[in-house]
Design an enzyme around this catalytic site. Structure first.
Site, PDB file in Angstrom:
ATOM      1  N   ASP A 588      13.010  40.124 -10.287  1.00 15.61           N
ATOM      2  CA  ASP A 588      14.295  40.196 -10.750  1.00 15.61           C
ATOM      3  C   ASP A 588      15.264  39.718  -9.887  1.00 15.61           C
ATOM      4  O   ASP A 588      16.169  38.864 -10.108  1.00 15.61           O
ATOM      5  CB  ASP A 588      14.718  41.437 -11.234  1.00 15.61           C
ATOM      6  CG  ASP A 588      13.693  42.396 -12.043  1.00 15.61           C
ATOM      7  OD1 ASP A 588      13.503  41.760 -13.316  1.00 15.61           O
ATOM      8  OD2 ASP A 588      13.016  43.190 -11.672  1.00 15.61           O
ATOM      9  N   ASP A 764       9.034   9.864   7.286  1.00 12.36           N
ATOM     10  CA  ASP A 764       7.436  10.238   7.932  1.00 12.36           C
ATOM     11  C   ASP A 764       7.607  10.445   9.482  1.00 12.36           C
ATOM     12  O   ASP A 764       8.630  10.730   9.822  1.00 12.36           O
ATOM     13  CB  ASP A 764       6.957   8.675   8.162  1.00 12.36           C
ATOM     14  CG  ASP A 764       5.402   8.803   8.501  1.00 12.36           C
ATOM     15  OD1 ASP A 764       4.865   9.506   8.157  1.00 12.36           O
ATOM     16  OD2 ASP A 764       5.064   7.996   9.257  1.00 12.36           O
ATOM     17  N   GLU A 796       7.309  14.202   5.098  1.00 10.59           N
ATOM     18  CA  GLU A 796       5.840  14.232   5.173  1.00 10.59           C
ATOM     19  C   GLU A 796       5.086  15.376   5.211  1.00 10.59           C
ATOM     20  O   GLU A 796       4.215  15.716   4.396  1.00 10.59           O
ATOM     21  CB  GLU A 796       5.219  13.393   6.534  1.00 10.59           C
ATOM     22  CG  GLU A 796       3.862  13.336   6.831  1.00 10.59           C
ATOM     23  CD  GLU A 796       3.492  12.279   7.844  1.00 10.59           C
ATOM     24  OE1 GLU A 796       2.227  12.260   8.049  1.00 10.59           O
ATOM     25  OE2 GLU A 796       4.349  12.118   8.846  1.00 10.59           O
ATOM     26  N   GLU A1281       6.729 -18.423  21.755  1.00  6.49           N
ATOM     27  CA  GLU A1281       7.901 -19.432  21.484  1.00  6.49           C
ATOM     28  C   GLU A1281       8.530 -19.287  20.244  1.00  6.49           C
ATOM     29  O   GLU A1281       7.905 -18.749  19.120  1.00  6.49           O
ATOM     30  CB  GLU A1281       7.435 -20.925  21.569  1.00  6.49           C
ATOM     31  CG  GLU A1281       8.540 -21.947  21.606  1.00  6.49           C
ATOM     32  CD  GLU A1281       8.087 -23.454  21.832  1.00  6.49           C
ATOM     33  OE1 GLU A1281       8.838 -24.318  21.831  1.00  6.49           O
ATOM     34  OE2 GLU A1281       6.775 -23.520  21.556  1.00  6.49           O
ATOM     35  N   TRP A1284       8.705 -15.801  16.354  1.00  4.87           N
ATOM     36  CA  TRP A1284       7.400 -15.380  15.793  1.00  4.87           C
ATOM     37  C   TRP A1284       6.271 -15.795  16.585  1.00  4.87           C
ATOM     38  O   TRP A1284       6.011 -16.855  16.813  1.00  4.87           O
ATOM     39  CB  TRP A1284       7.142 -15.422  14.303  1.00  4.87           C
ATOM     40  CG  TRP A1284       8.388 -14.947  13.589  1.00  4.87           C
ATOM     41  CD1 TRP A1284       9.587 -15.567  13.231  1.00  4.87           C
ATOM     42  CD2 TRP A1284       8.609 -13.756  13.025  1.00  4.87           C
ATOM     43  NE1 TRP A1284      10.631 -14.959  12.459  1.00  4.87           N
ATOM     44  CE2 TRP A1284      10.025 -13.605  12.205  1.00  4.87           C
ATOM     45  CE3 TRP A1284       7.506 -12.485  12.728  1.00  4.87           C
ATOM     46  CZ2 TRP A1284      10.221 -12.521  11.650  1.00  4.87           C
ATOM     47  CZ3 TRP A1284       7.856 -11.524  12.139  1.00  4.87           C
ATOM     48  CH2 TRP A1284       9.270 -11.295  11.652  1.00  4.87           C
TER      49      TRP A1284
END
Length: 1767
Positions: A588, A764, A796, A1281, A1284
């Protein structure tokens, strides 16, 4: 934040409650007895409480029994035996189906549990059978707790013969996960304990271990190839007599975590793949107790069975306490129409409540103190009554000694049946500016506490007085609930709770507080309330207090932002019987509590999100681009007939999941970028799809622009705290620093990018403490930042974010975490919030307890878009209807009554325990519709225990395996119109079922539809008879029932993707124009139920053409289609722009797909056909013209019998220029600088180096300096170079293919030759190789190197170069047309130069990077072959570790090649190169030192896996180390040689890190061939890792060597001996420098010649001599020849006579023919049979490794070739 809070020691403790071994403790000491670590939560201290409360807290005994009305574990272990560990859910279900059907009880009430017969208590832990590893086990009881005391004995040691103990059923589970939870006490003498847990134990040399010795906790793993242990700063070992709660998890992927008393023992450790693979089939889990000399380990482990244990902490006599003295108290009243509160005018204290003539006490004893910053203050109070309902208290708070100067206003107000306690205003008179530096943190009002001032209580004098409270438990065996009768006498109570209620037979009350308090981790987190027993007069009172509030906090003097502050507030609600069951209890109070509680943002959506899943992108592969996810939403919308969806996008940013963390606004460009993401968000709304993203607020990666030194977390020793290592080595951040320095701005940046519409943020990792304080307050602040943007908060862990989160991944994904780390296991909490959260323990039988068929279900999360490799679409849909539809149905109601049954005995996961199942749950909705859920049996051994009956308003809607459940809401939760109301039917078993329909459905006809991915199909008109229908339908197939006929919604497939139906989800090809035999083109499903186009058995070419729409004019695009061609017939993709046509084709596919998150990977559940998948993307790059109205795409297949499969067509803008510096697919030199890769790692595809896995190769983005050489000791550049490069992280020693080209990406045409060049970085020598192959790659078996490859091992790039190196190779296309090139992981181990763990990972020793790939077609000439060969061979001839005879032959042959004519034929060049290769393979290394093979025996005391041979293996990271138990100083290491060998000295190389065993004083005895002993000593060698030498001063022809360390360094000193290498040097005959005098004299004479021809000849000889000298090619014979030749030059018209000396085959400018032969050294030099991989300095042969290392490195050097002039 006050620094003192971080270092504060506990000043009190409270009673702890738990149930059974391995429990998440349901309450614990508020703080431990050690300083609070950075991992610990930083709130909740209650030092300086009122005297009586402080005393109670300080003296409360620790008791691990869940004493208050908790069932004891029975002695009867009546459940089936568990012998092989937990079974998978599939196996359990299969077993369940095999059981004979049990006759259902005829009564309506559930079947009762069978009575159990008590049995004698026996030890639960047994020592092992192996005699030498046996210890002793005894049963003992202490302070009301039963233990098994485990002891080692004198026969045991701490190495190969420790005492080992096992427990029946405690094993690694069927999925390869190990979970261990122990409550134990260390009873050993101080500093003498060596205790721990073996996981995946094979023997003492093959296992994973977590444990401690006197130096603290550590991990260790052992295997034949790799063994190491934790060398960082250790968490202290347990104190003797202390109680410890140890939790260890080892996941199948190798992640090892451990905590003790909620303190992490170390950062996550990821086992090397070799170790994980080696131990993957080992199931044993054992406890270890070690002995050393007279030191014994004695540990008491708490047993599961606690039945019959006597408790000693309940007073025998009635208790008495101070009487209430109100003589000086002035009371007032405030009241509403229903509730009256008597309040103290001197302090905001409620004395008593009255409701309808019934009363509940508040704080009955006078109380007048506030605790600020844990300092007790008696405030000056001004009372003011505002009106009948409200009173205010102005408090002046002064404490000059602690710099406290503030005012606080508290308001008490009665609202209906509630009492509100609110701090409405706080004024700090100290100068405090949020976000700014403060000179003294003591000036902050960090914490505010009214502990001691109970908000509501109950007295033992009241009838039915009880306290009921909930703490956090994620252990399926252990409820977090306490149910306590308030009596006199009763045990002490002082404990923190999430939820708390007091009740009598008349009234119940609940308390809510916004306190974000933590009394510790685990069950002590989220403790917003504190329950405390106080004795007043002759009665005991249990009162509910608000726990401490946090207010102004700081990080190292930087005050946290304003939004972190939240004015303290608490509410009390009082009720009578709220659920009309004619009694009053906590239920209750819980119903009433909903009217005062906080409601997590977005909770109303939860009930309608039925189809949760994860869409995964990873490693630059863009497996599930945004707009393809939109098609998945539409597909599920059809298949579920419009159920709401929740899609968590893991990998929405950067290069996918776990990339670029902390840069939240970096939307993944390769998956569609911001524009496509916003389109997805907008379009998903129509289908009720709620989108969320996965973020990380605990760790960061070097690529992220937010990665910087200040935010990174460090260990106590100053090293970085490393996190997850997969694509990159992550580093944990300091979350408090992040909060103080603008974390909020990152969320705001994301919001600006995306605008409105995103539903939730999934955080996460947060909650495991790896970024510091992740407790209640810190988590609430994080949630507020997210909520502030309009987003729902998700997390998570099952325990995470309890106050704010609505979705918990480890709760919902039932395979995660093991039974100890699941959803919230608390009936009280679930009763209150079942409708608001997906946070509960779901149905996963192998976990036992609450997970064995919870009546209300619990979300069961599956996926079909790549997470965990799950792409089984049918399995996803089946699971959704089997588990989640009913779970979500219940969430449309609120729980109103909960009835438990009789406790049952369960046995699983190595534990036998009692569990009390819920037997009946009632729920109601706002319209007063009532659902009743009833378990069919209380007998856990009956199949009906796992069955329920569900009624709605008395009508059955589920009966056991089948349900026919009404669903009257659309995907967004809106009520459906009557004609759209429906019922879902699902049955896990086949067979007829009969159902009563509601009265408004009981017409003559209803309409049933089978649900498929095409929506409602196979309409059936059913007749309703007597208000009932009977359904006899397929098992595990969803259906939907309507009142009237229905149609499916029109789907517009692939919106924004420039093509209609990119994934063939529409089920039709009518939108394609088909030429050829259209019947041969059809849509079929893969083994993972993925729709594909198949063309098969066509006698003519079949083409399917469709217009590309929405393209921009004059724009560069890429388009790809996945293709798996099982035929030799060409399969093509063609784009016609109206101005130009580009085509790419493939013949038979040759590369299996290993990309785990790709729906078409080669796992059986996802395979195309025949359990394999060769799906790879096939690209066409094109540029539109000015008219884009008629751009077409064509998929075609030439005639052939076998099948070709196509799927997933994607068109998008792309600015690459790979083909002759142009964009469009075509001819010309191919260049890939990785700056504009469309998707994946083009032109490569992922190889099988990891099997089907989330590939550890990705496109790495530059973030200088953190991704580059130098920072944190990094050895290589991640980006070579530009911005990326292509990076491979940590895939060494795999003997498998990392990646390769395939013909559809670059075709090496038959018979043509290509020059392949690239720049690369490699962290170790020869760990990666450039390979050339043809056809399907065949890996080596049983760990052997692949045999069908041309392989060129690549040396490291950093020890001799300040930048990346360049490699060049010539590749000729095979006649089969299926040649490819790639990078291969060799079997060679990396050299980490003494670094280990995160340092070794971060610094790049295991990595490989590629950039500036160029493939150029050339016309092959002999000169090209010779130049390429010279690049490969010149580094070899520069090496000095080979014998002169073997090297001279190679030098002369290489020089001959350098002098080859420019017009040498290809055949001649190949023949010459073959000769050189033979000579190179015949090189013989010098013997410079003794190696292991020189010894007949090596004998020394040693720890397992660390024998003396390690000191002769050339590997500085392996050690000879005596037993870790110590005691081996002064014991000899004896080395007996096979034959007498000359040696001149010893070089001792200590270990690279640490001091244990480093030799200080040594004695060396060398016995020569005559038996004479030569003795040498050394003393006081320094304690460092520099080599130490003993020079004999002579040469000894040794037969035996004895080395003894008489004094050593390390822990305690003189305990161990160790060495990285023992180098016994051999005498070296110095090579005599070449005698150039004869040549110089001849040159001086020849330089005087005047004929022009002679001058040219002299210049040519000089140039050749210089070339030979500069390139280390000069030999004695060559010098002699050059001199002789010069001596014969004369100023005359005649040619010189032939030289008199026999010479090598030189081709000088004046020599037209050979005048000598190169000696055939191969016939004279025998090559050793076994080229071991040993350091060159030791003199061991290692031809292939060393020579390839040298030869390939030349590809990165400049080559100076002397061009000689012909006669």
């Amino acid at each position: 934040m006050n620094k003192g809070l971080f270092e504060k020691r506990c000043k009190y403790s409270i009673r702890k409650f738990s149930l059974g071994v391995a429990s998440v403790m349901i309450g614990a000491t508020f703080f431990g007895t050690s300083p609070v670590l950075a991992d610990s939560v930083q709130s909740g201290s209650t030092a300086n409480l009122p005297a009586d409360l402080a005393t109670a807290l300080a003296t409360a005994k620790e008791n691990d029994g869940h004493d208050f009305e908790a069932p004891k574990v029975g002695e009867d272990q009546g459940s089936p035996e568990v012998t092989d560990g937990p079974k998978t859910e599939e196996e359990l279900l299969a077993l369940e189906k095999e059981k004979p059907a049990e006759e259902k009880p005829k009564e309506d009430k559930p079947a009762a549990a069978k009575p159990e017969t008590p049995k004698t208590v026996t030890p639960e832990w047994q020592t092992v059978e192996k005699k030498e590893q046996q210890g002793t086990v005894t049963i003992r009881e202490e302070k009301g707790v039963r233990y098994n005391q485990l002891s080692s004995t004198a026969q045991n040691d701490n190495a190969g013969k420790p005492a080992l103990f096992e427990k029946k059923g405690l094993t690694v589970d069927a999925n390869g996960n190990a979970t261990v939870d122990l409550t134990f006490k260390d009873d050993s003498e101080k500093g003498k304990s060596r205790f721990g847990v073996f996981l995946k134990f094979k023997d003492t040399k093959n296992n994973v271990f977590v444990g401690y010795d006197k130096d603290g906790w550590f991990w260790e793993y052992k295997s034949p190839t790799t063994s190491t242990w934790y060398r960082g700063s250790r968490v202290a070992a347990p104190e003797t007599g202390s109680t410890n709660r140890l939790s260890i998890t080892l996941k199948s992927d190798g992640q090892l975590n451990a905590s003790n008393n909620d303190v992490n023992l170390f950062d996550t450790v990821t086992l090397p793949a070799a170790v994980n693979d080696h131990l993957k089939n080992e199931k044993k889990i054992l406890l270890k107790a070690g002995s050393y000399d007279d030191e014994r380990t004695v540990v008491s482990v708490k047993t599961d069975n606690q039945e019959g244990v006597k408790t000693e902490d309940t007073p025998a006599e009635k208790e008495t306490g101070p009487e209430v003295d109100d003589s000086k108290v002035t009371y007032d009243t405030i009241q509403s129409k229903v509730l009256k509160a008597v309040i103290d005018q001197a302090f905001p204290r409620v004395k008593e409540y009255s409701l309808n003539g019934h009363t509940l006490p508040g704080q009955v004893q006078q109380f007048n103190q506030v605790f600020i910053n844990n300092h007790r203050i008696t405030p000056e109070v001004t009372y003011k009554k505002i009106n009948e309902t409200t009173a205010e208290y102005l408090m002046k708070l002064r404490d000059d000694a602690h710099l406290i100067n503030a005012e606080m206003t508290v308001r008490l107000q009665v609202v209906d049946n509630q009492l509100h306690f609110d701090v409405t205003k706080i004024v700090n008179h100290n100068q405090v500016t949020p976000g700014q530096k403060i000179d003294d943190e003591r000036k902050l009002l960090s914490s505010i506490s009214f502990l001691g001032n109970a908000l509501v209580s109950v007295s033992s004098d009241q009838t039915g007085a009880k306290f009921d409270g909930a703490t956090m438990s994620n252990n399926t065996h252990v409820s977090g609930d306490d149910h306590i009768d308030v009596t006199n006498p009763m045990k002490d109570l002082a404990k923190g709770y999430m939820y708390g209620f007091v009740s009598t037979d008349k009234l119940a009350a609940g308390v809510w507080s916004n306190s974000q308090n933590s009394y510790g981790g685990g069950s002590n987190d989220w403790t917003r309330l504190t329950a405390y027993k106080e004795t007043v007069g002759n009665a005991n009172y249990v009162g509910i207090h608000s726990s401490e509030w946090q207010w102004e906090k700081a990080y190292k003097g930087i005050v946290f932002p304003e939004y972190t502050k939240e004015l303290p507030s608490a509410k009390v609600v009082i009720t009578e019987d709220a659920n009309a069951d004619k009694k009053v209890d906590w239920q209750d109070g819980a119903i009433a509590y909903r009217s005062i509680m906080n409601n997590p943002q977005g909770w109303k959506k939860v009930k309608d999100i039925t189809a949760y899943r994860i869409a995964m992108n990873f490693g630059s592969q863009a497996q599930n681009p945004f707009l393809m996810t939109l098609d998945g939403i539409k597909k599920i919308n059809l298949h579920t007939d419009g159920l709401g969806q929740g899609v968590l996008l893991k990998g929405y940013g950067s290069e996918g999941h776990d990339s670029g963390h902390l840069n939240y606004a970096d939307i993944g460009k390769r998956i569609g970028g911001v524009e496509d993401f916003k389109t997805l968000i907008e379009k998903a709304k129509k289908y009720g799809a709620h989108l969320g993203i996965h973020v990380n607020a605990s760790e960061t990666y070097p690529e992220s622009k937010y990665f910087n030194e200040k935010i990174l977390r460090k260990n106590p020793d100053g090293s970085y705290s490393y996190g997850w290592n997969w694509l990159d080595q992550g580093i944990n951040i300091d979350a408090a620093y992040d909060l103080a320095h603008g974390r909020l701005a990152r969320w705001e940046d994301l919001k600006k990018k995306l605008g409105d519409g995103l539903d939730f943020i999934y955080v996460d990792v947060w909650g495991n403490g790896q970024s510091g304080d992740n407790g209640a307050w810190a988590t609430h602040v994080l949630a507020k930042e997210i909520n502030k943007q309009g987003w729902r908060f998700a997390i998570e862990w099952g325990h995470g974010g309890e106050y704010d989160s609505t979705f918990h991944h480890w709760a919902a994904d039932l395979t995660y975490g093991g039974y100890t780390n699941k959803g919230i296991n608390s009936a009280i909490t679930r009763f209150i919030r079942n409708h608001q959260k997906d946070a509960w323990v779901g149905d996963y039988r192998s976990y036992g307890g609450a997970a064995n068929y919870p009546l209300l279900g619990g979300y069961s999360m599956k996926d079909f878009e790549g997470w965990q490799g799950r792409s089984d679409y049918n399995g996803y849909v089946t699971n959704l209807f089997a588990h989640d539809v009913m779970t979500k149905y219940f969430q449309h109601f609120t729980v109103s009554k909960w009835e438990n049954g009789t406790p049952v005995t369960m046995t699983d996961n190595g534990s036998t325990y009692k569990w009390t199942p819920e037997m009946r749950v009632e729920l109601v909705d706002a319209d007063n519709n009532k659902v009743v859920v009833t378990r069919k049996s209380n007998d856990v051994n009956s199949p009906q225990y796992r069955e329920r009956t569900v009624t709605l308003n008395g009508r059955v809607i589920q009966d056991g395996s089948a349900y026919l459940t009404p669903w009257n809401w659309d995907a967004n939760g809106k009520k459906l119109s009557t004609d759209k109301e429906k019922m879902y039917y699902f049955n896990t078993q086949a067979g007829a079922t009969t159902w009563t329909l509601p009265s408004d459905w009981a017409k003559s006809k209803v309409y049933l539809y089978k649900l498929t991915d095409q929506g409602k199909t196979e309409e059936q008109e059913l007749t309703v008879k007597d208000g009932k229908i009977t359904l006899d339908l397929l098992a595990n197939q969803p259906y939907v029932l309507y009142r009237s006929k229905q149609t499916n919604p029109e789907m517009s497939w692939s919106e924004g993707m420039h093509i209609y139906d990119q994934g063939f989800n529409s089920g039709t090809l009518k939108h394609w124009t088909i030429s050829g035999d259209a019947s041969k083109a059809e849509i079929v499903k893969s083994q993972g139920a993925n729709d594909m186009l198949r063309i098969q058995g066509n006698k003519e070419k079949v083409s399917l053409t469709q217009k590309l729409t929405g393209l921009k004019p004059n724009t560069k695009y890429a388009v790809y289609v996945g293709v798996d061609n099982r035929s030799n017939a060409k399969a093509s993709i063609t784009v016609n722009t109206g101005e130009k046509e580009v085509t790419t084709y493939t013949n038979k596919s040759l590369a299996l797909n290993y990309v785990k998150a790709y729906a078409h990977n080669t796992r059986r559940n996802n395979a195309t056909v025949d359990d394999t998948s060769y799906f790879q993307n096939m690209y066409a790059f094109f540029t539109t013209g000015s008219d884009v109205s008629n751009v077409t795409l064509t998929l075609s297949r030439e005639a052939g019998d076998e099948a070709t499969y196509f799927d997933e067509i994607r068109t998008f803008e792309n600015n690459s220029s790979m083909y002759g510096d142009k964009h469009d697919t075509g001819k010309g030199t191919f260049k890939q600088d990785f700056e504009n890769v469309a998707q994946g790692i083009f032109p490569f595809v992922v190889g099988g180096v990891e099997g089907v896995e989330d590939n550890r190769t990705h496109l790495s983005e530059k973030h200088d300096p953190y991704t580059q050489r130098g920072w944190n000791g990094k050895k290589v550049d991640d980006v070579i170079e530009g911005n990326w490069s292509l990076k491979t992280n940590g895939l060494v020693s795999r003997r498998n293919l990392v990646y390769q080209t395939i013909p559809q990406n670059f075709r090496f045409e038959a018979g043509k030759t290509y020059r392949v060049t690239f720049e690369y970085e490699a962290g170790s020598d020869n760990t990666y190789a450039f390979v050339v192959g043809k056809g399907e790659f065949q890996s080596g078996r049983r760990g052997t190197q692949a045999s069908n490859l041309e392989m060129h091992e690549l040396p490291n790039t950093w020890t001799d170069s300040k930048k990346a190196k360049k490699a060049t190779f010539l590749v000729t296309g095979a006649e089969t047309g299926d040649t490819w090139v790639g990078i291969y992981s060799t079997g060679n181990a990396s050299n980490t130069r003494g670094d280990s763990g995160g340092n070794a990972n971060f610094r790049g020793y295991n990595d490989f990077m590629m950039d500036n790939l160029q493939i150029e077609e050339i016309t092959l000439t002999g000169k090209m072959l010779t130049e390429n060969a010279l690049k490969n061979y010149l580094p070899t001839v520069a090496m000095t570790n080979y014998t002169k005879e073997s090297m001279d032959a190679l030098k002369e042959a290489v020089f001959n090649l350098s002098q080859a004519d420019d017009d040498i034929s290809v055949e001649e060049a190949r023949a010459e190169i073959a000769k050189i290769e033979a000579l190179k393979n015949a090189l013989v290394q010098k013997k410079t030192a003794l190696v292991a093979d020189d010894f007949a025996s090596l004998t020394a005391p040693a720890q397992a896996q660390e024998g003396l041979a390690n000191a002769f293996d050339g590997n500085l990271s392996s050690l000879w180390h005596t037993s870790w138990g110590g005691g081996d100083v002064g014991k000899p290491a004896t080395m007996v040689l096979k034959e007498a060998t000359e040696i001149t000295g010893l070089r001792y190389v200590p270990r690279g890190s640490g001091s244990n065993g480093n030799l200080r004083d040594v004695k060396l005895v060398v016995t020569d061939e005559s038996g004479k002993e030569h003795t040498f000593t050394a003393t006081d060698w320094p304690d460092n890792n520099k080599p130490k030498d003993i020079d004999f001063g002579k040469t000894i022809k040794a037969k035996k060597i004895v080395l003894t360390g008489t004094k050593t360094y390390g822990d305690g000193g003189d305990k161990y001996q160790s060495a990285a290498e023992l180098i016994f040097t051999r005498p070296q005959v110095a090579e005599t420098p070449l005698d150039l005098s004869g040549y110089e004299a001849a040159l001086a004479k020849a330089q005087k010649l005047t004929d022009k021809d002679n001058q040219e000849e002299v210049a040519s000889v000089q140039a050749s001599m210089k070339y030979a000298t500069d390139n280390h090619l000069l030999t004695e014979r060559m010098v002699e020849y050059f001199a002789d030749y010069l001596n014969q030059l004369k100023d005359s018209a005649t040619k010189p006579d032939a030289p008199t000396v026999e010479k090598p085959e030189f081709k000088l400018s004046s020599v037209a023919s050979d005048q000598g032969k190169t000696p055939d050294y191969k016939q004279e030099i025998a090559r050793p049979e076994t080229p071991e991989q040993i350091l060159p300095a030791t003199g061991e042969s290692q031809f292939d490794t060393a020579l390839f290392l040298a030869s390939v490195s030349l590809a990165l050097s400049a080559l100076f070739v002397v061009k000689t002039k012909k006669d």
